[in-house]
Write an enzyme that holds these catalytic residues in place. Structure first.
Site, mmCIF file in Angstrom:
data_model
loop_
_atom_site.group_PDB
_atom_site.id
_atom_site.type_symbol
_atom_site.label_atom_id
_atom_site.label_comp_id
_atom_site.label_asym_id
_atom_site.label_seq_id
_atom_site.Cartn_x
_atom_site.Cartn_y
_atom_site.Cartn_z
ATOM 1 N N LEU A 56 0.806 -1.226 0.000
ATOM 2 C CA LEU A 56 0.000 0.000 0.000
ATOM 3 C C LEU A 56 0.835 1.271 0.000
ATOM 4 O O LEU A 56 0.384 2.323 -0.458
ATOM 5 C CB LEU A 56 -0.947 0.006 1.211
ATOM 6 C CG LEU A 56 -2.090 -1.002 1.168
ATOM 7 C CD1 LEU A 56 -2.820 -1.036 2.506
ATOM 8 C CD2 LEU A 56 -3.056 -0.664 0.035
ATOM 9 N N LEU A 75 -9.848 -3.319 2.768
ATOM 10 C CA LEU A 75 -9.593 -3.866 4.108
ATOM 11 C C LEU A 75 -8.108 -3.755 4.437
ATOM 12 O O LEU A 75 -7.707 -3.996 5.579
ATOM 13 C CB LEU A 75 -9.954 -5.361 4.171
ATOM 14 C CG LEU A 75 -11.365 -5.811 3.827
ATOM 15 C CD1 LEU A 75 -11.491 -7.319 4.038
ATOM 16 C CD2 LEU A 75 -12.384 -5.081 4.686
ATOM 17 N N GLY A 77 -4.190 -2.752 5.186
ATOM 18 C CA GLY A 77 -3.590 -1.810 6.124
ATOM 19 C C GLY A 77 -3.234 -2.498 7.415
ATOM 20 O O GLY A 77 -3.310 -3.733 7.538
ATOM 21 N N SER A 115 -12.951 1.575 11.763
ATOM 22 C CA SER A 115 -12.992 0.690 12.934
ATOM 23 C C SER A 115 -13.713 1.343 14.098
ATOM 24 O O SER A 115 -13.700 2.576 14.250
ATOM 25 C CB SER A 115 -11.553 0.359 13.330
ATOM 26 O OG SER A 115 -11.539 -0.280 14.585
ATOM 27 N N HIS A 117 -12.530 1.469 16.786
ATOM 28 C CA HIS A 117 -11.497 2.097 17.618
ATOM 29 C C HIS A 117 -11.375 3.597 17.365
ATOM 30 O O HIS A 117 -10.672 4.297 18.098
ATOM 31 C CB HIS A 117 -10.180 1.332 17.477
ATOM 32 C CG HIS A 117 -10.340 -0.075 17.986
ATOM 33 N ND1 HIS A 117 -10.487 -0.357 19.326
ATOM 34 C CD2 HIS A 117 -10.488 -1.252 17.329
ATOM 35 C CE1 HIS A 117 -10.688 -1.665 19.478
ATOM 36 N NE2 HIS A 117 -10.698 -2.226 18.278
ATOM 37 N N TYR A 140 -3.638 3.244 16.164
ATOM 38 C CA TYR A 140 -4.414 2.599 15.100
ATOM 39 C C TYR A 140 -5.762 3.316 14.914
ATOM 40 O O TYR A 140 -6.150 3.667 13.788
ATOM 41 C CB TYR A 140 -4.599 1.121 15.456
ATOM 42 C CG TYR A 140 -5.691 0.414 14.720
ATOM 43 C CD1 TYR A 140 -5.588 0.177 13.357
ATOM 44 C CD2 TYR A 140 -6.837 -0.045 15.384
ATOM 45 C CE1 TYR A 140 -6.596 -0.486 12.666
ATOM 46 C CE2 TYR A 140 -7.835 -0.708 14.709
ATOM 47 C CZ TYR A 140 -7.722 -0.922 13.349
ATOM 48 O OH TYR A 140 -8.723 -1.571 12.674
#
Ligand code: 15L
Length: 274
Positions: A56, A75, A77, A115, A117, A140
Site C-alpha cells: 500500500l 480492508l 492496512g 474501525s 477504535h 491505530y
C-alpha cells in the site's frame, strides 16, 4: 449466481488477512471478477479471482491494483495497535495512495474498513450514532480517524463516494462479552458491501459495522437509506460465551469502553510488537 453479479471488477485489498480470506468466497455473488490484493502473491485463486500483489505504501503498486476496477473494498492496512511508523505507512500513506489511484480510475465506489477504535474511549453504556465525536483509543484508531477524514475530503472535493464502515469485531463468531455487542458476521459484511455498491446515491456515510446484535452499542438509523439489514445476532452465541468466560470483571477495560482492550495498550515502539 450470475443473476446476482453487480460489478465487473471488484478490488479487495487486505485479501491475505483473516477477514479478507474469510469473505473471498462470498464475493463471487457480487462481482464477475474479484481482484484479490495483498502484500504477497495469492496462489489459491478461485475461478472468479485474479491476484495483484501490492504494497500500500507504493503509489505504483496501488495504481496497478486499482486499474480497471469499478468498486473497491479496502480492508488493507495495519489492523491492530502497533508502532507509529508501520501504521502511518499502511493506513495514512497507503490510504492516500488508494484515493489517488481511485481518482485516476474514474472514482469507483469505495468501502473503507474503518474501525470501532475511532470511538473506542466512549463508554459501553452509551449508544452512539454517526454524529458521535471521535474518541480514538490507539494510534491505530487515530489512523482510522485520518482515513474517515480523507474519505470525506475526497467526497467534498471530487464527489468520490465512500461507505465508511466502523467495523466492530468481524470474526467467525463472538468469543467474549464485548463481542456480544460488537460482532459483525461475514455474511452481514458482504450484504453491507452489496448495499453500498447498489444504492443509487451512496454519498459518504459513516455506518457502524455490527450484526443485528441485541446488545449493540450503535444506532445506524441515520443510514437507513442504504437499505442494509443485517441478519445475524451475537445473542445466538450467548451460552457459548458464558461457558468460555463465565464471570467477566466489570472493571476490566474490556468491559468499560467500547474499544475494549485497545484502551489499555501503551504506546508501542518498533521492535516491541510482533
Ligand atoms: C479492529 O479494528 C481490529 O482490526 C480487529 O482485530 C479487532 O480487534 C476489532 O477491531 C475489535 O475491536 O474487536
Amino acid at each position: 449466481m450470475k443473476g446476482h453479479v453487480l460489478i465487473k471488477k471488484l478490488l479487495l485489498t487486505g485479501a491475505t488477512g483473516s477477514m479478507g480470506t474469510a469473505i473471498r468466497p462470498l464475493l463471487a455473488a457480487l462481482a464477475e471478477t474479484v481482484v484479490v490484493s495483498g502484500r504477497r502473491d495469492i496462489t489459491d485463486l478461485m475461478p472468479h479471482e485474479e491476484s495483484r500483489k501490492a504494497s500500500l505504501d507504493s503509489a505504483d503498486d496501488v495504481l496497478r491494483a486499482v486499474d480497471g476496477c469499478d468498486a473497491i473494498i479496502h480492508l488493507g492496512g495495519y489492523s491492530v495497535e502497533g508502532p507509529f511508523h508501520p501504521i502511518m505507512q499502511a493506513n495514512i500513506l497507503g490510504l492516500y495512495n488508494i484515493y489517488e489511484a481511485a481518482r485516476a480510475n474514474g472514482m469507483p465506489r469505495i468501502l473503507f474498513a474503518s474501525s470501532n477504535h475511532v470511538v473506542g474511549y466512549h463508554p459501553q453504556a452509551e449508544v452512539l450514532d454517526n454524529t458521535a465525536l471521535p474518541r480514538p483509543d490507539s494510534l491505530y484508531g487515530v489512523s482510522k480517524v485520518f482515513g474517515e477524514a480523507l474519505a470525506r475530503f475526497y467526497f467534498e472535493k471530487f464527489g468520490q463516494q465512500t461507505a465508511i464502515l466502523r467495523i466492530g469485531s468481524c470474526f467467525d463468531k463472538p468469543v467474549d462479552h464485548r463481542m456480544l455487542s460488537t460482532w459483525l458476521s461475514y455474511r452481514d459484511f458482504v450484504a453491507f458491501a452489496r448495499a453500498a455498491f447498489t444504492v443509487p446515491v451512496l454519498g459518504c456515510p459513516i455506518v457502524y459495522g455490527a450484526s443485528a446484535n441485541d446488545r449493540s452499542f450503535w444506532d445506524n438509523s441515520k443510514s437507513n437509506y442504504l437499505g442494509w439489514q443485517p441478519q445475524d445476532n451475537a445473542e445466538a452465541y450467548l451460552a457459548e460465551v458464558l461457558q468460555a468466560v463465565p464471570n467477566p470483571d466489570p472493571n476490566d477495560p474490556l468491559h468499560l469502553f467500547q474499544g475494549g482492550k485497545f484502551t489499555d495498550i501503551p504506546i508501542l515502539k518498533e521492535g516491541n510488537h510482533d
